[in-house]
Design an enzyme around this catalytic site. Structure first.
Site, short mmCIF file in Angstrom:
data_model
loop_
_atom_site.label_atom_id
_atom_site.label_comp_id
_atom_site.label_asym_id
_atom_site.label_seq_id
_atom_site.Cartn_x
_atom_site.Cartn_y
_atom_site.Cartn_z
N HIS A 57 -2.47 15.52 29.41
CA HIS A 57 -1.76 14.99 28.23
C HIS A 57 -0.39 14.44 28.60
CE1 HIS A 57 -4.90 17.08 26.19
NE2 HIS A 57 -4.44 18.27 26.50
N HIS A 219 -8.17 16.34 23.53
CA HIS A 219 -8.87 16.93 24.67
C HIS A 219 -10.13 16.17 25.02
CE1 HIS A 219 -6.18 20.19 23.53
NE2 HIS A 219 -6.20 20.47 24.79
#
Ligand SMILES: Nc1ncnc2c1ncn2[C@@H]1O[C@H](COP(=O)(O)OP(=O)(O)O)[C@@H](O)[C@H]1O
Ligand SMILES: Nc1ncnc2c1ncn2[C@@H]1O[C@H](COP(=O)(O)OP(=O)(O)O)[C@@H](O)[C@H]1O
Ligand SMILES: [Mg+2]
Ligand SMILES: [Mg+2]
Ligand SMILES: [Mg+2]
Ligand SMILES: [Mg+2]
Lengths: 333, 209, 333, 209
Positions: A57, A219
Site C-alpha cells: 500500500h 488488498h
C-alpha cells in the site's frame, strides 16, 4: 507477472531496505523484526503514533513516518497484517513515556495482531490506545460483515492525529482527535484492473476488458459489484454518492477532498476525477477547503482510485496544515 | 502410534509439507474471496515452525504445540496467524506437560483450540470461516472418544469431519473476515481457512497412522 | 482501454483544470491557450523559467511550477509538444523583465516549437535563453539520430536552475547552471509494459509477457532493444552501466541518485531498484549524497522506471536543498 | 479546374477529410516507430483549419495557405506542426496574392514548401522523414511543369511521386525525428509523416480534378 523485484519473498525486505537508505534523514529501519521508526524516536514527552498493515500500500505506512505524523510503521508481508512480534517492539520504540496510539485499519487480521500487541505492550508498561479506522462506505451491511474497512481515511487520521501529538496533546486527546477524524471521513474506491501479489503470481481478481469493480478495498480483493466501464465523471458520481449520503453533509460545510490513486493510474486521471468531485460538491454547496491528490494508499499496481471526503472543523484544518516531514507528505518545514 | 512428542513433531512436519503442497490451492481459494495470501501465509508460518523445531527439542506434545503457537503468531500475520496461534496455544495449555495424549484429552484439546478461535474471531458456525471446519471436527472427535475410539480413530474422525465442514462452506455467505465484504458473491467458493484447518487435522491423523 | 477519462480529446483540458483547482494556492491556469503559471508570476526581478512538452508525463511539468522551480509550464496534447501559441504567452507571463529560460527536452517537436516561440518572444522584447536537456544514454549514435532525448534529468535541471533563479541569479547564470546540470546528468529507462495513449486506444508498443524494453524514452516509444525479463538487480545494473561509463565518475565523487517511476510501477519496486543502485555506486566508491525516488516524469500508466545519476558539486547540492514549493516537490517551506 | 481560392478551400477540406479517414492508420504507423500521435495531431490540425476557414474568407490561394500554416502551427504541435506550418507558410509566401496558380508557380510553391521543411528539420533525403515524400513530389512536379503539363497533371504527378516516396521509406533506417531512436528497428516500417504528406498532395490533385 513482470515486476521490478528479485525474489517474491524478498520484496518487503529489499524495498524497506531501499526506503531506509533513501530516507535516512527521516527514518531508521529495524530489520529483525521489521519496522520503521522516526529517526529521533522516541520523541521526549510526545505521544507515540504507530500504524501498520500489509505491505503493498506504499507510501502507507512507512512513507508517513516522521515529524508531525507517525513515530513508527510496521509493514507486514504483502497484503498481510504484521505480527505482534513486530508491533510490540515498534510500540516500545515509539513510546517516550507518554503512551502510544495504535492506528489500525479495520481488518480482522490487523485487529487481532494489533490487539495482541497492545496487550503485550501494556504488560511492558506502555499505555496504548487504539484508533480504529473504518471509513469505507462500500461495505454496506456492516452487521453481517467484518465491518467497514479502513481505506483512504487512514492517511488523514495519521496526519491529523500526528499533528496533535506533535503539538503536545496527551494520549487521550490524540486518540480522541484520531477518532474524530475517523467519524468524519468516508471513502469509496474503484478498480479498473486488478493487481498481482508477487507471491501469487497472477491477478488478484478477474475483470473483463470492459468491466470495473466498484467498492474495492485496498488488498486486491474484489469490491461490491462489477459494472460495465463508465466515464470518469460517471464513476466519480458513483463513488461520491454513498460517501455524501452516509456523511450527511449540509450546504455550507467545509471538507477536505482526497482523491487517491491505487498505484497504477496516471496522475492526470486522478485530477480528472478530482475536477468532477469538486463540481459535485460545489453543486451541493459544500466547500472544498483542503485537497490531497495522488498515490497515498495503494494496491500495488492496481489501476483505479478512491475518493475520501473529510468534514473539517477549525481544529482539524489547523492540524492538517501543521508542518509535516515524512517521505510522502511534507510541508511547512 | 501413541500421541507423544514424536507424533507431535511428525504432525507439524506433515503440516509444513501439506502447506507447501497446497500453497497455490490455498492462494487460489483466497484469491477468489480474499486477498490471495492464505497459502503463502500458512506456508511461511509452518516453515518457521520447522525452523523452531530444529533449534529446540520440545519434550512433550504440549511443548511442541506451544512452540508452534508462538511461531505461527509471529510469522503468519493476517487473520490466520492470531487465530491459529490461539488455537495451538489453547490446545497446548489443555495438554499441559503430559508426555502422551489420551483420546479424551485429544478431544478436549481440539475443543479448546476451536474455542480459542471463536474467542478471538467471534465467528459463529455458518459464517464461512475456519470455525466451520473446527466445529464438526470437535464434535466428531468428542463422539468418537466417547464411543471408545483410539487416538488414531479420533483424529481420523476429526479430519474427515473438518474436510466435510470445509466443503460445506461452499454455499455459505461469508459473514466474518475479508470474504464477508463480498456478501452474496462469496457463495460458491470454499473458505481457505476451513481448508487449511482440514489439512492440519488430516496431517495429525496421518502422523498417527 | 480502460481509463478514468471522459473524452480522449478532453483529457488534457480536464486534467489541467482539476490540477488548477487542487493547487490554486500555487498555480494559475490559462485555458485558451493552455498553460500553467506560478500564481504570483511574474516575480519581480526574477529570471523566469518556462518548460513544457507533451502531456502524459505528469507531474512533469505542471507539478513543478511554483516557488524555487518553474514560473510556467506548457502542456501539449498527450505525447505531443505544445505549440508556439501556447509557449509565447507563457513566456510573456513568466517574464518580469529579467528574461526567461526555456528548458526544452531534446525532441524534434519540442525543439521546433520552442525555437519558434523563443524567436517570437524575443520580437516581443523578452530575452530568452534555452537549456536543452539531453541526458538519455539509451540513444547511442547521436550522430545518426535526433540526438539524446531529455528524460529524468529534466526534473533535476528544473529544480536546480529554479533555485538559482529564485536566489536572484541573472539570465546567463541561470541558463549556465541549467546547462551544467544537464552536462552532469545521465539517465536510462526500462519499460515492463507499454502505455496506452487515450486517443490511440491501444498500447504504444508490443511486449510479450516475458519481455522488457531497455532504453525506452518517455513518450511511449519503444526503446533500444527488447530482452527477456530479468530480476530487479539485473535490470538496475543494465541501466546503471551505460550511465556510469558515459558520466565517467571517479571514486570519491558525490552524486544525486534519482529513481523515477514511469507511472504504473508500485513505489515498493522503485525502492528495490534504488537499493541496488546504491549498492553498485557504493562498490565503485561513489557517494550518494542526495536522492529522489518516485513518479516524477512518467509515461501515463507505463510500468517501468528510469535511473538518473547527477554528479554533484557544492553549488548544485545547495541549490537542490533550497526551498521549493510546487505540487510535486516541496521542502524547506 | 483553375487553382484559385475555391480550389484551395476544396483542397484543405479534402485534406481534413483525408486526415480524419486515415487518422487511425497514421496513429498505427506512428505507434510502430514513434509515439502514436501523428494521426491525432494531423486530424486535430486540419479540423482547426476548417474552423478557421469557416470564420474568415480568404480571397486568394496564398491567403488560404497562410491561414492553414498558422492553424497547423498553433494546433498540431509535435514535430509535424512546425514542419507543415513552415511548408504551408513558404508556399503561401511564394504564391503571394495571385488569384490563381500556374503550373510553374505550382512547382515553385511545392519546392518552397519542401525547402521550408528541410530548413526547419535539417533532414536529408533518405533519413526516413516526410522529406522523402516531398522531394520526389517536388521533382515530379518540376518535370511535369517543364514538360508543359497543366496544373491537374502537375498535382497528379506530385501526388504519385509522394506516394511512391512514402512507400520507399519502408526499408530505410530513420535518422531524424523520434523514429531515429529505434535505429535498425525502424526498418520495415513506413514513415507516418511521409504518408501524411502524400495524403495532402493527393487531396490537392483530388480538389483539382
Ligand atoms: N473472524 C474470524 N473467525 C474465524 N476465522 C476467520 C475469521 N476471519 C477470518 N478467518 C479465517 O481466516 C482465513 C483467511 O486467512 P488469511 O488469508 O491468512 O488472512 P487475511 O484474511 O488477513 O488475508 C479465512 O479463510 C477464514 O477461515
Ligand atoms: N527533422 C525532421 N525533418 C523532417 N521531418 C521530420 C523530422 N522529424 C520528424 N519528422 C516527421 O514528423 C513525423 C512525426 O510527426 P508527429 O508524430 O506528429 O510528431 P512527433 O514525432 O513529435 O510525435 C515523422 O513521421 C517525420 O515524417
Ligand atoms: Mg491478508
Ligand atoms: Mg487472505
Ligand atoms: Mg509526439
Ligand atoms: Mg508522433
Amino acid at each position: 507477472m513482470k515486476k521490478l523485484i528479485n525474489d517474491p519473498r524478498a520484496v518487503v525486505d529489499e524495498s524497506v531496505e531501499g526506503f531506509g537508505l533513501a530516507h535516512a534523514d527521516i527514518v531508521a529501519v529495524s530489520t529483525e523484526p521489521k519496522f520503521i521508526t522516526r529517526r529521533d524516536a522516541p520523541v521526549a514527552g510526545k505521544v507515540g503514533l504507530v500504524s501498520g498493515g500489509g505491505s503493498g500500500h506504499e507510501p502507507l505506512h512507512g512513507g508517513f513516518v516522521g515529524l508531525g505524523m507517525l513515530d513508527a510503521a510496521v509493514p507486514g508481508a504483502v497484503f498481510t497484517s504484521p505480527t505482534p512480534d513486530q508491533i510490540i517492539p515498534a510500540t516500545l520504540a515509539a513510546n517516550s513515556g507518554a503512551g502510544v496510539v495504535h492506528i489500525v485499519k479495520n481488518y480482522t487480521g490487523d485487529l487481532l495482531n494489533f490487539e495482541t500487541a497492545a496487550e503485550m505492550a501494556q504488560v511492558e508498561g506502555v499505555e496504548v490506545r487504539t484508533v480504529l479506522v473504518n471509513d469505507d462506505v462500500a461495505v454496506e451491511d456492516s452487521l453481517y460483515t467484518a465491518g467497514r474497512r479502513g481505506v483512504g481515511g487512514t492517511v488523514l487520521v495519521e496526519k491529523i492525529a500526528g499533528a496533535a501529538a506533535e503539538r503536545g496533546d496527551n494520549l487521550e486527546a490524540v486518540a480522541a482527535i484520531g477518532q474524530r477524524v475517523n467519524s468524519n471521513v468516508r471513502s469509496m474506491g474503484v478498480a479498473l484492473t486488478a493487481c498481482t501479489v508477487p507471491h501469487a503470481g497472477g491477478p488478484s481478481f478477474d475483470l473483463e476488458e470492459n468491466e470495473i469493480e466498484i467498492g474495492i478495498g485496498i488488498h486486491g480483493e474484489p469490491g461490491r459489484h462489477k459494472i460495465p466501464m463508465e466515464n470518469a465523471d460517471g464513476i466519480t458520481d458513483r463513488l461520491l454518492e454513498p460517501i455524501l449520503s452516509d456523511l450527511g453533509l449540509d450546504a455550507g460545510e467545509r471538507v477536505l477532498l482526497f482523491v487517491n490513486g491505487m498505484g497504477g493510474t496516471p496522475q492526470s486521471e486522478l485530477y480528472i476525477v478530482y475536477r468532477r468531485a469538486v463540481q459535485v460538491l460545489k453543486e451541493r454547496g459544500i466547500m472544498v477547503e483542503r485537497s490531497l491528490v495522488g498515490n497515498y494508499i495503494t494496491s500495488l499496481e492496481m489501476q483505479g482510485c478512491s475518493v475520501s471526503v473529510l468534514r473539517l472543523d477549525d481544529e482539524m484544518t489547523a492540524l492538517w496544515d501543521a508542518p509535516v516531514h515524512t517521505a510522502a507528505l511534507r510541508w511547512g518545514i | 502410534m501413541a500421541l507423544d512428542v514424536t507424533w507431535a513433531v511428525k504432525w507439524l512436519t506433515m503440516c509444513a509439507q501439506a502447506m507447501a503442497e497446497h500453497r497455490l490451492e490455498l492462494i487460489e481459494l483466497d484469491r477468489a474471496i480474499g486477498d490471495s495470501d492464505h497459502g503463502e501465509n500458512m506456508d511461511r508460518g509452518f516453515q518457521a515452525v520447522l525452523d523452531k523445531l530444529a533449534e529446540s527439542q520440545p519434550e512433550t506434545p504440549g511443548a511442541a504445540l506451544k512452540l508452534t503457537a508462538m511461531s505461527l503468531m509471529s510469522k503468519v500475520g493476517g487473520a490466520a496467524g492470531p487465530l491459529y496461534g490461539t488455537a495451538f496455544l489453547r490446545a497446548a495449555t489443555t495438554l499441559g506437560d503430559a508426555p502422551d495424549i489420551s483420546p479424551a484429552a485429544l478431544a478436549q484439546a481440539l475443543e479448546a483450540a476451536r474455542d480459542g478461535v471463536v474467542a478471538r474471531g467471534k465467528a459463529e458456525p455458518g459464517d464461512k470461516t475456519m470455525v466451520d471446519a473446527w466445529t464438526p471436527a470437535v464434535e466428531a472427535a468428542g463422539a468418537a472418544s466417547a464411543a471408545g475410539a483410539n487416538v488414531l480413530a479420533v483424529l481420523v474422525a476429526a479430519a474427515e469431519a473438518a474436510e466435510e465442514g470445509a466443503a460445506a462452506t461452499d454455499p455459505l455467505i461469508a459473514r466474518k473476515g475479508r470474504a464477508s465484504y463480498l456478501g452474496e458473491r462469496s457463495i460458491g467458493h470454499r473458505d481457505p481457512g476451513a481448508v487449511s484447518t482440514a489439512l492440519i487435522l488430516r496431517a495429525a491423523a496421518g502422523a498417527a497412522a
